[in-house]
Design a protein around this motif. Structure first.
Motif, PDB file in Angstrom:
ATOM      1  N   LYS A  44       0.813  -1.210   0.000  1.00  0.00           N
ATOM      2  CA  LYS A  44       0.000   0.000   0.000  1.00  0.00           C
ATOM      3  C   LYS A  44       0.853   1.270   0.000  1.00  0.00           C
ATOM      4  O   LYS A  44       0.604   2.194  -0.782  1.00  0.00           O
ATOM      5  CB  LYS A  44      -0.950  -0.007   1.199  1.00  0.00           C
ATOM      6  N   GLN A  45       1.872   1.325   0.839  1.00  0.00           N
ATOM      7  CA  GLN A  45       2.709   2.525   0.922  1.00  0.00           C
ATOM      8  C   GLN A  45       3.427   2.792  -0.400  1.00  0.00           C
ATOM      9  O   GLN A  45       3.583   3.943  -0.805  1.00  0.00           O
ATOM     10  CB  GLN A  45       3.718   2.410   2.069  1.00  0.00           C
ATOM     11  N   ASP A  46       3.837   1.735  -1.099  1.00  0.00           N
ATOM     12  CA  ASP A  46       4.496   1.912  -2.404  1.00  0.00           C
ATOM     13  C   ASP A  46       3.537   2.544  -3.414  1.00  0.00           C
ATOM     14  O   ASP A  46       3.944   3.387  -4.224  1.00  0.00           O
ATOM     15  CB  ASP A  46       5.019   0.582  -2.934  1.00  0.00           C
ATOM     16  N   LEU A  47       2.276   2.132  -3.382  1.00  0.00           N
ATOM     17  CA  LEU A  47       1.292   2.741  -4.280  1.00  0.00           C
ATOM     18  C   LEU A  47       1.052   4.200  -3.921  1.00  0.00           C
ATOM     19  O   LEU A  47       0.942   5.050  -4.807  1.00  0.00           O
ATOM     20  CB  LEU A  47      -0.024   1.962  -4.245  1.00  0.00           C
ATOM     21  N   LEU A  48       0.976   4.501  -2.632  1.00  0.00           N
ATOM     22  CA  LEU A  48       0.814   5.898  -2.216  1.00  0.00           C
ATOM     23  C   LEU A  48       2.003   6.740  -2.665  1.00  0.00           C
ATOM     24  O   LEU A  48       1.840   7.865  -3.141  1.00  0.00           O
ATOM     25  CB  LEU A  48       0.624   5.983  -0.698  1.00  0.00           C
ATOM     26  N   ASP A  49       3.209   6.178  -2.550  1.00  0.00           N
ATOM     27  CA  ASP A  49       4.407   6.881  -3.022  1.00  0.00           C
ATOM     28  C   ASP A  49       4.360   7.086  -4.536  1.00  0.00           C
ATOM     29  O   ASP A  49       4.770   8.135  -5.044  1.00  0.00           O
ATOM     30  CB  ASP A  49       5.671   6.113  -2.634  1.00  0.00           C
ATOM     31  N   ALA A  50       3.864   6.080  -5.272  1.00  0.00           N
ATOM     32  CA  ALA A  50       3.743   6.202  -6.728  1.00  0.00           C
ATOM     33  C   ALA A  50       2.756   7.302  -7.100  1.00  0.00           C
ATOM     34  O   ALA A  50       2.988   8.064  -8.045  1.00  0.00           O
ATOM     35  CB  ALA A  50       3.315   4.863  -7.338  1.00  0.00           C
ATOM     36  N   ILE A  51       1.675   7.400  -6.349  1.00  0.00           N
ATOM     37  CA  ILE A  51       0.709   8.470  -6.593  1.00  0.00           C
ATOM     38  C   ILE A  51       1.368   9.827  -6.357  1.00  0.00           C
ATOM     39  O   ILE A  51       1.280  10.734  -7.188  1.00  0.00           O
ATOM     40  CB  ILE A  51      -0.536   8.311  -5.686  1.00  0.00           C
ATOM     41  N   ARG A  52       2.052   9.967  -5.230  1.00  0.00           N
ATOM     42  CA  ARG A  52       2.717  11.244  -4.914  1.00  0.00           C
ATOM     43  C   ARG A  52       3.756  11.616  -5.971  1.00  0.00           C
ATOM     44  O   ARG A  52       3.945  12.791  -6.269  1.00  0.00           O
ATOM     45  CB  ARG A  52       3.383  11.164  -3.550  1.00  0.00           C
ATOM     46  N   SER A  53       4.435  10.631  -6.533  1.00  0.00           N
ATOM     47  CA  SER A  53       5.482  10.913  -7.521  1.00  0.00           C
ATOM     48  C   SER A  53       4.910  11.497  -8.812  1.00  0.00           C
ATOM     49  O   SER A  53       5.644  12.066  -9.601  1.00  0.00           O
ATOM     50  CB  SER A  53       6.286   9.657  -7.829  1.00  0.00           C
ATOM     51  N   ARG A  54       3.611  11.366  -9.010  1.00  0.00           N
ATOM     52  CA  ARG A  54       2.985  11.872 -10.237  1.00  0.00           C
ATOM     53  C   ARG A  54       2.337  13.238 -10.050  1.00  0.00           C
ATOM     54  O   ARG A  54       1.753  13.773 -10.985  1.00  0.00           O
ATOM     55  CB  ARG A  54       1.949  10.884 -10.743  1.00  0.00           C
ATOM     56  N   TYR A  55       2.428  13.797  -8.859  1.00  0.00           N
ATOM     57  CA  TYR A  55       1.866  15.128  -8.637  1.00  0.00           C
ATOM     58  C   TYR A  55       2.545  16.125  -9.558  1.00  0.00           C
ATOM     59  O   TYR A  55       3.727  16.021  -9.848  1.00  0.00           O
ATOM     60  CB  TYR A  55       2.110  15.596  -7.203  1.00  0.00           C
ATOM     61  N   THR A  56       1.800  17.127  -9.982  1.00  0.00           N
ATOM     62  CA  THR A  56       2.384  18.237 -10.731  1.00  0.00           C
ATOM     63  C   THR A  56       2.308  19.476  -9.860  1.00  0.00           C
ATOM     64  O   THR A  56       1.405  19.625  -9.044  1.00  0.00           O
ATOM     65  CB  THR A  56       1.635  18.501 -12.054  1.00  0.00           C
ATOM     66  N   ASP A  59       0.954  26.747 -10.435  1.00  0.00           N
ATOM     67  CA  ASP A  59       0.618  28.057  -9.907  1.00  0.00           C
ATOM     68  C   ASP A  59       0.130  28.908 -11.080  1.00  0.00           C
ATOM     69  O   ASP A  59      -0.043  28.410 -12.186  1.00  0.00           O
ATOM     70  CB  ASP A  59       1.777  28.692  -9.128  1.00  0.00           C
ATOM     71  N   ASP A  60      -0.084  30.198 -10.846  1.00  0.00           N
ATOM     72  CA  ASP A  60      -0.637  31.052 -11.904  1.00  0.00           C
ATOM     73  C   ASP A  60       0.320  31.241 -13.071  1.00  0.00           C
ATOM     74  O   ASP A  60      -0.102  31.553 -14.162  1.00  0.00           O
ATOM     75  CB  ASP A  60      -0.992  32.433 -11.333  1.00  0.00           C
ATOM     76  N   ARG A  61       1.616  31.081 -12.835  1.00  0.00           N
ATOM     77  CA  ARG A  61       2.584  31.364 -13.884  1.00  0.00           C
ATOM     78  C   ARG A  61       3.056  30.140 -14.652  1.00  0.00           C
ATOM     79  O   ARG A  61       3.478  30.252 -15.782  1.00  0.00           O
ATOM     80  CB  ARG A  61       3.803  32.057 -13.293  1.00  0.00           C
ATOM     81  N   CYS A  62       3.054  28.963 -14.008  1.00  0.00           N
ATOM     82  CA  CYS A  62       3.622  27.818 -14.712  1.00  0.00           C
ATOM     83  C   CYS A  62       3.061  26.510 -14.191  1.00  0.00           C
ATOM     84  O   CYS A  62       2.460  26.466 -13.130  1.00  0.00           O
ATOM     85  CB  CYS A  62       5.143  27.824 -14.596  1.00  0.00           C
ATOM     86  N   ARG A  63       3.296  25.467 -14.960  1.00  0.00           N
ATOM     87  CA  ARG A  63       2.955  24.108 -14.569  1.00  0.00           C
ATOM     88  C   ARG A  63       4.131  23.207 -14.887  1.00  0.00           C
ATOM     89  O   ARG A  63       4.806  23.405 -15.887  1.00  0.00           O
ATOM     90  CB  ARG A  63       1.754  23.599 -15.355  1.00  0.00           C
ATOM     91  N   VAL A  64       4.356  22.229 -14.040  1.00  0.00           N
ATOM     92  CA  VAL A  64       5.402  21.246 -14.267  1.00  0.00           C
ATOM     93  C   VAL A  64       4.727  19.927 -14.605  1.00  0.00           C
ATOM     94  O   VAL A  64       3.846  19.476 -13.876  1.00  0.00           O
ATOM     95  CB  VAL A  64       6.303  21.079 -13.025  1.00  0.00           C
TER      96      VAL A  64
END
Length: 98
Positions: A44-56, A59-64
């Motif tokens: 479960k923790q590995d999946l949660l870490d995988a989800i977090r790794s895909r966050y972008t 903000d108003d000026r840019c996106r990663v």
């Protein structure tokens, strides 16, 4: 408990995807999993870490954005591919320019 194992149905529920999608992602190595016989096992923790790794970061000026090892930064004035190290530097510089 960080090492709690879950089955494919629980993994699919956690990821908000269909069970077959979870199996496909595991087969393709896009999410961490191990196969024992006919069953996929997930930590479960590995999946949660995988989800977090895909966050972008947005903000108003840019996106990663990120796909695999490639990250890129987009905003109104420029867009380009950068490595993870220089991407973080570029983002930090954008924040300093306020």
């Amino acid at each position: 408990m960080g090492d709690e194992t879950i089955n494919v149905k629980q993994a699919a529920d956690l990821l908000h995807v269909h069970e077959e999608t979870a199996r496909d992602l595991a087969r393709q190595g896009q999410i961490p999993a191990a196969k024992f016989g006919r069953s996929w096992v997930f930590i479960k923790q590995d999946l949660l870490d995988a989800i977090r790794s895909r966050y972008t970061i947005q903000d108003d000026r840019c996106r990663v954005f990120e796909i695999g090892d490639i990250r890129w930064l987009e905003n109104e004035t420029r867009s380009g591919i950068s490595t993870s190290n220089s991407m973080e530097d570029e983002y930090a510089n954008l924040l300093k320019r306020q």
